[in-house]
Design a protein around this motif. Structure first.
Motif, mmCIF file in Angstrom:
data_model
loop_
_atom_site.group_PDB
_atom_site.id
_atom_site.type_symbol
_atom_site.label_atom_id
_atom_site.label_comp_id
_atom_site.label_asym_id
_atom_site.label_seq_id
_atom_site.Cartn_x
_atom_site.Cartn_y
_atom_site.Cartn_z
ATOM 1 N N ALA A 159 0.706 -1.238 -0.150
ATOM 2 C CA ALA A 159 0.086 -0.008 0.030
ATOM 3 C C ALA A 159 1.017 1.327 0.014
ATOM 4 O O ALA A 159 1.820 1.473 0.775
ATOM 5 N N GLN A 160 0.636 1.993 -1.011
ATOM 6 C CA GLN A 160 1.592 3.177 -0.877
ATOM 7 C C GLN A 160 0.534 4.564 -1.149
ATOM 8 O O GLN A 160 -0.708 4.299 -1.573
ATOM 9 N N ILE A 161 1.171 5.649 -0.723
ATOM 10 C CA ILE A 161 0.261 6.863 -0.676
ATOM 11 C C ILE A 161 1.158 8.148 -1.297
ATOM 12 O O ILE A 161 2.309 7.950 -1.174
ATOM 13 N N GLU A 162 0.620 8.525 -2.136
ATOM 14 C CA GLU A 162 1.300 9.814 -2.833
ATOM 15 C C GLU A 162 0.527 11.112 -1.940
ATOM 16 O O GLU A 162 -0.484 11.032 -1.906
ATOM 17 N N ILE A 163 1.711 11.948 -1.676
ATOM 18 C CA ILE A 163 1.262 12.990 -0.601
ATOM 19 C C ILE A 163 2.296 14.082 -0.989
ATOM 20 O O ILE A 163 3.346 13.977 -1.123
ATOM 21 N N THR A 164 1.638 15.455 -0.743
ATOM 22 C CA THR A 164 2.822 16.446 -0.531
ATOM 23 C C THR A 164 3.688 16.252 0.494
ATOM 24 O O THR A 164 3.016 15.885 1.602
ATOM 25 N N PRO A 165 4.946 16.807 0.464
ATOM 26 C CA PRO A 165 5.559 16.543 1.813
ATOM 27 C C PRO A 165 4.951 17.490 2.750
ATOM 28 O O PRO A 165 4.964 17.290 4.092
ATOM 29 N N ASP A 166 4.393 18.868 2.618
ATOM 30 C CA ASP A 166 3.786 19.701 3.267
ATOM 31 C C ASP A 166 2.501 18.927 3.957
ATOM 32 O O ASP A 166 2.322 19.129 5.508
ATOM 33 N N ASP A 167 1.834 18.350 3.578
ATOM 34 C CA ASP A 167 0.689 17.586 4.026
ATOM 35 C C ASP A 167 1.006 16.426 4.906
ATOM 36 O O ASP A 167 0.674 16.456 6.091
ATOM 37 N N LEU A 168 2.142 15.682 4.528
ATOM 38 C CA LEU A 168 2.537 14.718 5.396
ATOM 39 C C LEU A 168 3.049 15.448 6.817
ATOM 40 O O LEU A 168 2.847 14.872 8.039
ATOM 41 N N GLY A 169 3.980 16.391 6.641
ATOM 42 C CA GLY A 169 4.497 17.061 7.537
ATOM 43 C C GLY A 169 3.279 17.550 8.562
ATOM 44 O O GLY A 169 3.569 17.431 9.697
ATOM 45 N N THR A 170 2.353 18.265 8.065
ATOM 46 C CA THR A 170 1.356 18.736 9.077
ATOM 47 C C THR A 170 0.545 17.552 9.654
ATOM 48 O O THR A 170 0.432 17.579 10.875
ATOM 49 N N TYR A 171 0.283 16.756 8.843
ATOM 50 C CA TYR A 171 -0.531 15.467 9.426
ATOM 51 C C TYR A 171 0.202 14.685 10.361
ATOM 52 O O TYR A 171 -0.173 14.442 11.713
ATOM 53 N N CYS A 172 1.533 14.464 10.202
ATOM 54 C CA CYS A 172 2.470 13.883 11.235
ATOM 55 C C CYS A 172 3.164 14.697 12.543
ATOM 56 O O CYS A 172 3.756 14.165 13.291
ATOM 57 N N ALA A 173 2.853 16.001 12.045
ATOM 58 C CA ALA A 173 3.414 17.059 13.134
ATOM 59 C C ALA A 173 5.067 16.946 12.995
ATOM 60 O O ALA A 173 5.664 16.817 14.049
ATOM 61 N N ALA A 174 5.380 16.404 11.868
ATOM 62 C CA ALA A 174 6.760 16.087 11.316
ATOM 63 C C ALA A 174 7.757 17.607 11.443
ATOM 64 O O ALA A 174 7.266 18.566 11.238
ATOM 65 N N THR A 175 9.122 17.011 11.674
ATOM 66 C CA THR A 175 10.186 18.056 11.569
ATOM 67 C C THR A 175 10.797 17.694 10.285
ATOM 68 O O THR A 175 11.294 16.522 10.010
ATOM 69 N N PHE A 176 11.325 18.717 9.412
ATOM 70 C CA PHE A 176 12.058 18.308 8.186
ATOM 71 C C PHE A 176 13.304 18.602 8.656
ATOM 72 O O PHE A 176 13.758 19.823 9.182
ATOM 73 N N ALA A 177 14.317 17.940 8.386
ATOM 74 C CA ALA A 177 15.731 18.033 8.887
ATOM 75 C C ALA A 177 16.692 17.359 7.783
ATOM 76 O O ALA A 177 16.090 16.339 7.167
ATOM 77 N N ASP A 178 17.847 17.634 7.935
ATOM 78 C CA ASP A 178 18.950 17.074 7.133
ATOM 79 C C ASP A 178 19.343 15.653 7.955
ATOM 80 O O ASP A 178 20.038 15.924 8.931
ATOM 81 N N ILE A 179 18.988 14.466 7.561
ATOM 82 C CA ILE A 179 19.015 13.382 8.396
ATOM 83 C C ILE A 179 19.641 12.078 7.671
ATOM 84 O O ILE A 179 20.027 11.141 8.299
ATOM 85 N N CYS A 180 19.996 12.469 6.579
ATOM 86 C CA CYS A 180 20.679 11.236 5.620
ATOM 87 C C CYS A 180 22.220 11.385 5.781
ATOM 88 O O CYS A 180 22.856 12.419 5.770
ATOM 89 N N ARG A 181 22.816 10.276 5.676
ATOM 90 C CA ARG A 181 24.386 10.266 5.736
ATOM 91 C C ARG A 181 24.897 10.920 4.644
ATOM 92 O O ARG A 181 24.400 10.663 3.403
ATOM 93 N N ALA A 182 25.992 11.741 4.585
ATOM 94 C CA ALA A 182 26.350 12.275 3.658
ATOM 95 C C ALA A 182 27.452 11.167 2.684
ATOM 96 O O ALA A 182 27.905 10.589 3.126
ATOM 97 N N THR A 183 26.983 11.378 1.262
ATOM 98 C CA THR A 183 27.928 10.480 0.383
ATOM 99 C C THR A 183 28.930 11.311 -0.196
ATOM 100 O O THR A 183 29.057 12.542 -0.361
ATOM 101 N N ASP A 184 29.759 10.548 -1.085
ATOM 102 C CA ASP A 184 30.784 11.111 -1.623
ATOM 103 C C ASP A 184 30.390 12.064 -2.585
ATOM 104 O O ASP A 184 31.057 13.086 -2.739
#
Length: 99
Positions: free
Chosen positions: A71-96
């Motif tokens: 099951a997949q959901i297509e959603i705007t990042p802002d709508d997902l962030g609002t729904y989940c009360a999420a924080t957007f942040a740099d959380i991925c490991r830096a690659t070469d």
């Protein structure tokens, strides 16, 4: 992003925590109500703090798990962030390529 790797130190800093660790798969169902392969910030039994990598905001829509295998959901990042009360942040490991 699916092609990137989570950096637990960056995620901990973004969450205001000393450290974070991944939940063991054997504890997944009891803790979140999800089976492996169906984890999603949408519809958790218990609301957990949610972090979304900031690069999600570069896209009009993103695909996330709908909480069940297949099951997949297509959603705007802002709508997902609002729904989940999420924080957007740099959380991925830096690659070469990104250094």
């Amino acid at each position: 992003p699916v092609a990137e790797e989570l950096d637990l130190k960056r995620a901990a800093a973004a969450a205001g925590e000393k450290s974070l660790s991944m939940l063991h798969v054997r504890d997944l169902l009891a803790t979140t109500g999800y089976v492996r392969g169906g984890c999603s910030p949408v519809g958790m039994k218990k609301r957990f703090p949610t972090l979304i990598d900031e690069t999600a905001q570069l896209f009009d829509t993103i695909m996330i798990s709908g909480g069940r295998r297949g099951a997949q959901i297509e959603i705007t990042p802002d709508d997902l962030g609002t729904y989940c009360a999420a924080t957007f942040a740099d959380i991925c490991r830096a690659t070469d390529a990104s250094v």
